[in-house]
Design a protein around this motif. Structure first.
Motif, PDB file in Angstrom:
ATOM      1  N   ARG A  56       0.825  -1.213   0.000  1.00  0.00           N
ATOM      2  CA  ARG A  56       0.000   0.000   0.000  1.00  0.00           C
ATOM      3  C   ARG A  56       0.858   1.262   0.000  1.00  0.00           C
ATOM      4  O   ARG A  56       0.548   2.232  -0.686  1.00  0.00           O
ATOM      5  CB  ARG A  56      -0.935   0.011   1.206  1.00  0.00           C
ATOM      6  N   ALA A  57       1.929   1.241   0.786  1.00  0.00           N
ATOM      7  CA  ALA A  57       2.826   2.400   0.840  1.00  0.00           C
ATOM      8  C   ALA A  57       3.498   2.614  -0.515  1.00  0.00           C
ATOM      9  O   ALA A  57       3.635   3.756  -0.972  1.00  0.00           O
ATOM     10  CB  ALA A  57       3.870   2.217   1.934  1.00  0.00           C
ATOM     11  N   GLY A  64       1.883   9.409  -5.736  1.00  0.00           N
ATOM     12  CA  GLY A  64       2.174  10.729  -5.172  1.00  0.00           C
ATOM     13  C   GLY A  64       1.280  11.077  -4.000  1.00  0.00           C
ATOM     14  O   GLY A  64       1.075  12.251  -3.691  1.00  0.00           O
ATOM     15  N   ARG A  65       0.770  10.067  -3.319  1.00  0.00           N
ATOM     16  CA  ARG A  65      -0.115  10.269  -2.168  1.00  0.00           C
ATOM     17  C   ARG A  65       0.692  10.303  -0.887  1.00  0.00           C
ATOM     18  O   ARG A  65       1.770   9.725  -0.794  1.00  0.00           O
ATOM     19  CB  ARG A  65      -1.143   9.145  -2.063  1.00  0.00           C
ATOM     20  N   ARG A  66       0.139  10.946   0.111  1.00  0.00           N
ATOM     21  CA  ARG A  66       0.804  11.017   1.413  1.00  0.00           C
ATOM     22  C   ARG A  66       0.140  10.138   2.452  1.00  0.00           C
ATOM     23  O   ARG A  66       0.576  10.099   3.593  1.00  0.00           O
ATOM     24  CB  ARG A  66       0.821  12.458   1.907  1.00  0.00           C
ATOM     25  N   SER A  67      -0.934   9.455   2.077  1.00  0.00           N
ATOM     26  CA  SER A  67      -1.627   8.622   3.054  1.00  0.00           C
ATOM     27  C   SER A  67      -1.851   7.215   2.516  1.00  0.00           C
ATOM     28  O   SER A  67      -1.936   6.995   1.314  1.00  0.00           O
ATOM     29  CB  SER A  67      -2.952   9.264   3.460  1.00  0.00           C
ATOM     30  N   ILE A  68      -1.949   6.288   3.464  1.00  0.00           N
ATOM     31  CA  ILE A  68      -2.102   4.870   3.182  1.00  0.00           C
ATOM     32  C   ILE A  68      -3.377   4.402   3.873  1.00  0.00           C
ATOM     33  O   ILE A  68      -3.621   4.771   5.021  1.00  0.00           O
ATOM     34  CB  ILE A  68      -0.883   4.104   3.756  1.00  0.00           C
ATOM     35  N   PRO A  69      -4.194   3.594   3.199  1.00  0.00           N
ATOM     36  CA  PRO A  69      -5.413   3.111   3.866  1.00  0.00           C
ATOM     37  C   PRO A  69      -5.118   2.003   4.879  1.00  0.00           C
ATOM     38  O   PRO A  69      -4.262   1.157   4.671  1.00  0.00           O
ATOM     39  CB  PRO A  69      -6.256   2.562   2.707  1.00  0.00           C
ATOM     40  N   LEU A  70      -5.825   2.062   6.002  1.00  0.00           N
ATOM     41  CA  LEU A  70      -5.762   1.036   7.032  1.00  0.00           C
ATOM     42  C   LEU A  70      -7.193   0.721   7.440  1.00  0.00           C
ATOM     43  O   LEU A  70      -7.921   1.603   7.910  1.00  0.00           O
ATOM     44  CB  LEU A  70      -4.953   1.520   8.239  1.00  0.00           C
ATOM     45  N   LEU A  71      -7.614  -0.526   7.237  1.00  0.00           N
ATOM     46  CA  LEU A  71      -8.969  -0.942   7.581  1.00  0.00           C
ATOM     47  C   LEU A  71      -9.152  -1.006   9.091  1.00  0.00           C
ATOM     48  O   LEU A  71      -8.196  -1.271   9.826  1.00  0.00           O
ATOM     49  CB  LEU A  71      -9.278  -2.316   6.980  1.00  0.00           C
ATOM     50  N   ALA A  72     -10.376  -0.796   9.528  1.00  0.00           N
ATOM     51  CA  ALA A  72     -10.671  -0.828  10.971  1.00  0.00           C
ATOM     52  C   ALA A  72     -10.309  -2.174  11.586  1.00  0.00           C
ATOM     53  O   ALA A  72      -9.754  -2.220  12.686  1.00  0.00           O
ATOM     54  CB  ALA A  72     -12.141  -0.510  11.206  1.00  0.00           C
ATOM     55  N   ASP A  73     -10.578  -3.273  10.891  1.00  0.00           N
ATOM     56  CA  ASP A  73     -10.245  -4.575  11.482  1.00  0.00           C
ATOM     57  C   ASP A  73      -8.738  -4.805  11.541  1.00  0.00           C
ATOM     58  O   ASP A  73      -8.255  -5.610  12.326  1.00  0.00           O
ATOM     59  CB  ASP A  73     -10.964  -5.729  10.773  1.00  0.00           C
ATOM     60  N   THR A 132      -0.818   9.577 -12.250  1.00  0.00           N
ATOM     61  CA  THR A 132       0.098  10.647 -12.619  1.00  0.00           C
ATOM     62  C   THR A 132       0.495  10.560 -14.075  1.00  0.00           C
ATOM     63  O   THR A 132       0.881  11.548 -14.679  1.00  0.00           O
ATOM     64  CB  THR A 132       1.364  10.601 -11.725  1.00  0.00           C
ATOM     65  N   SER A 133       0.400   9.361 -14.681  1.00  0.00           N
ATOM     66  CA  SER A 133       0.805   9.212 -16.070  1.00  0.00           C
ATOM     67  C   SER A 133      -0.375   9.265 -17.030  1.00  0.00           C
ATOM     68  O   SER A 133      -0.189   9.136 -18.230  1.00  0.00           O
ATOM     69  CB  SER A 133       1.546   7.890 -16.242  1.00  0.00           C
ATOM     70  N   GLY A 134      -1.578   9.419 -16.530  1.00  0.00           N
ATOM     71  CA  GLY A 134      -2.749   9.500 -17.400  1.00  0.00           C
ATOM     72  C   GLY A 134      -3.553   8.213 -17.407  1.00  0.00           C
ATOM     73  O   GLY A 134      -4.672   8.179 -16.983  1.00  0.00           O
ATOM     74  N   SER A 135      -2.979   7.140 -17.893  1.00  0.00           N
ATOM     75  CA  SER A 135      -3.697   5.884 -18.016  1.00  0.00           C
ATOM     76  C   SER A 135      -3.355   4.942 -16.857  1.00  0.00           C
ATOM     77  O   SER A 135      -2.221   4.876 -16.426  1.00  0.00           O
ATOM     78  CB  SER A 135      -3.322   5.201 -19.337  1.00  0.00           C
TER      79      SER A 135
END
Length: 141
Positions: A56-57, A64-73, A132-135
Motif C-alpha cells: 500500500r505504501a 504521489g499520495r501522502r496517506s495509506i489506507p488502514l482498515l478498521a479490522d 500521474t501518467s494518465g492511463s
C-alpha cells in the motif's frame, strides 16, 4: 459481484513505519518467549499485515499520495500486538508507540474513507481513477 469493502482510515508513511516496527517487535518477542504455531504467531503479532502495508505504501508513493489506507479490522491487529508486547515484556518505547498509534487511529475512525482494490492493492476509492501518467494501464512503449 464483488463484496463491498469497509471504509479505511488514512495513515501517514511515518505511522505505517511505526506500525510495522510495533508488529515486528511483537513477532520477535512472541517467537523468543513462546512456542506457538505459525498461524497463531501471525495473528498474535499482526505480522501478516507487514507486506500488505509495504504494498500500500508503495502504491501510494507511486501515486504521489501522502496517506495509506488502514482498515478498521486491521487496527485490531495492532491492539493484539500491543497486548502481546505487554505480556512478553516488549521494549517500553515500542509499547508506548503502539499505544500512541491506537489513540491516533481511534480518533480517526469517524473520518473513514471508501476504498477499493487497484491492481490487487487496497487504495482510497478516488485513487483508482487518477494516475500521474494518465492511463491506469501499464505501457511498455
Amino acid at each position: 459481484m464483488t463484496p463491498a469493502l469497509p471504509d479505511a482510515i488514512a495513515i501517514t508513511n511515518r505511522e505505517a513505519a511505526t506500525l510495522i516496527e510495533v508488529l515486528e517487535h511483537a513477532h520477535a518477542r512472541i517467537v523468543e518467549l513462546s512456542e506457538v504455531d505459525k498461524e497463531t504467531l501471525t495473528k498474535a503479532s499482526g505480522s501478516g499485515l507487514i507486506p500488505i502495508l509495504y504494498a500500500r505504501a508503495g502504491f501510494a508513493s507511486i501515486k504521489g499520495r501522502r496517506s495509506i489506507p488502514l482498515l478498521a479490522d486491521e487496527i485490531s491487529l495492532l491492539e493484539a500486538a500491543v497486548i502481546n508486547l505487554e505480556s512478553y515484556q516488549g521494549r517500553e518505547v515500542v509499547l508506548c508507540a503502539g499505544y500512541q498509534l491506537l489513540d491516533d487511529f481511534a480518533n480517526r475512525k469517524r473520518n473513514a474513507y471508501p476504498v477499493c482494490h487497484v491492481h490487487g492493492i487496497l487504495a482510497f476509492a478516488g485513487e483508482a481513477e487518477d494516475t500521474t501518467s494518465g492511463s491506469a494501464t501499464p505501457s511498455l512503449a
